[in-house]
Scaffold this active site. Sequence first.
Site, PDB file in Angstrom:
ATOM      1  N   CYS A 282     -30.969  -2.054  -8.129  1.00  0.00           N
ATOM      2  CA  CYS A 282     -31.840  -2.768  -6.717  1.00  0.00           C
ATOM      3  C   CYS A 282     -32.962  -2.623  -7.595  1.00  0.00           C
ATOM      4  O   CYS A 282     -34.415  -3.002  -6.648  1.00  0.00           O
ATOM      5  CB  CYS A 282     -32.069  -1.837  -5.613  1.00  0.00           C
ATOM      6  SG  CYS A 282     -31.918  -0.453  -5.632  1.00  0.00           S
TER       7      CYS A 282
ATOM      8  N   ASN B  96     -27.015   3.184  -2.635  1.00  0.00           N
ATOM      9  CA  ASN B  96     -28.311   3.026  -3.265  1.00  0.00           C
ATOM     10  C   ASN B  96     -29.210   4.312  -2.863  1.00  0.00           C
ATOM     11  O   ASN B  96     -28.491   5.256  -2.099  1.00  0.00           O
ATOM     12  CB  ASN B  96     -29.311   2.383  -1.705  1.00  0.00           C
ATOM     13  CG  ASN B  96     -30.984   2.163  -2.523  1.00  0.00           C
ATOM     14  OD1 ASN B  96     -31.938   3.249  -1.952  1.00  0.00           O
ATOM     15  ND2 ASN B  96     -31.709   1.961  -3.116  1.00  0.00           N
TER      16      ASN B  96
ATOM     17  N   ASP C  11     -17.821   3.024  -1.897  1.00  0.00           N
ATOM     18  CA  ASP C  11     -19.364   2.819  -1.504  1.00  0.00           C
ATOM     19  C   ASP C  11     -19.539   3.406  -0.298  1.00  0.00           C
ATOM     20  O   ASP C  11     -18.890   3.769   0.189  1.00  0.00           O
ATOM     21  CB  ASP C  11     -19.684   0.755  -1.308  1.00  0.00           C
ATOM     22  CG  ASP C  11     -18.920   0.319  -0.141  1.00  0.00           C
ATOM     23  OD1 ASP C  11     -17.830   0.974   0.482  1.00  0.00           O
ATOM     24  OD2 ASP C  11     -18.563  -0.827  -0.438  1.00  0.00           O
ATOM     25  N   ALA C  12     -20.745   3.313   0.642  1.00  0.00           N
ATOM     26  CA  ALA C  12     -20.964   3.800   1.855  1.00  0.00           C
ATOM     27  C   ALA C  12     -20.230   3.369   3.069  1.00  0.00           C
ATOM     28  O   ALA C  12     -19.962   4.141   3.845  1.00  0.00           O
ATOM     29  CB  ALA C  12     -22.721   3.112   2.430  1.00  0.00           C
TER      30      ALA C  12
ATOM     31  N   HIS D 173       0.902  -1.241  -0.170  1.00  0.00           N
ATOM     32  CA  HIS D 173      -0.202   0.208  -0.223  1.00  0.00           C
ATOM     33  C   HIS D 173       1.038   1.326  -0.518  1.00  0.00           C
ATOM     34  O   HIS D 173       0.743   2.465  -0.774  1.00  0.00           O
ATOM     35  CB  HIS D 173      -0.939   0.065   0.884  1.00  0.00           C
ATOM     36  CG  HIS D 173      -0.777   0.176   2.446  1.00  0.00           C
ATOM     37  ND1 HIS D 173       0.030  -1.431   3.126  1.00  0.00           N
ATOM     38  CD2 HIS D 173      -0.314   0.636   3.028  1.00  0.00           C
ATOM     39  CE1 HIS D 173       0.682  -0.814   4.298  1.00  0.00           C
ATOM     40  NE2 HIS D 173       0.630   0.483   4.294  1.00  0.00           N
TER      41      HIS D 173
END
Length: 196
Positions: free
Chosen positions: A161, A128, A92-93, A76
């Site tokens: 979704c 979403n 993403d969340a 890393h």
Amino acid sequence: MMSKKKVLVGCTGSVATIKLPQLVQNLSQHNIEVRIVVTERAKHFLKDAQLPPGCQMLSDTVEWAAWQGRGDPVLHIDLAKWADVFLIAPLDANTLGKLASGICDNILTCVARAWDPAKPLLFCPAMNTRMWEHPVTAPQVALLKSWGYKEVPCISKALMCGDTGIGGMAEVDTIVQTTLRWLNHWDAYTPLETRR
């Protein structure tokens, strides 16, 4: 001949990760060398991914296999030094929350924690609509931006979704054009002696 610019693409556990092959292909057409870091959850969406030949996809498994003792590479850190731009697409969340909290428990979040703030870090949220509209999301995005990270805003669309609304990852062409702008911006304002 000019040396290739280097972009590290990070993918997280969003279904938008299925767009990775298209994203890498488009970036590669601009004389850009691409390496990829993925979370374990992102792998779920890449089972049948067709990436350009020679394009490295790196994960926790690769990082831990590479380090056995003192003097071995710390992947890393090496990646954070190697890349001119770190592009997290999709973010993403879950990983948004980790970055905002300083958590670094996988190769992608460790690269972000080791990232040189003088170099561009771009993030492309994808989740979403209900998750995007949760009260914690806007402050987390604002915090990342306060550190100098560059948001490629999500869009309203028919989501995987079945819902329709805000939260879809930006279009690939938008992401590529934004990445190219920041590569050129960093190039224009970075002293030659600090470039790799």
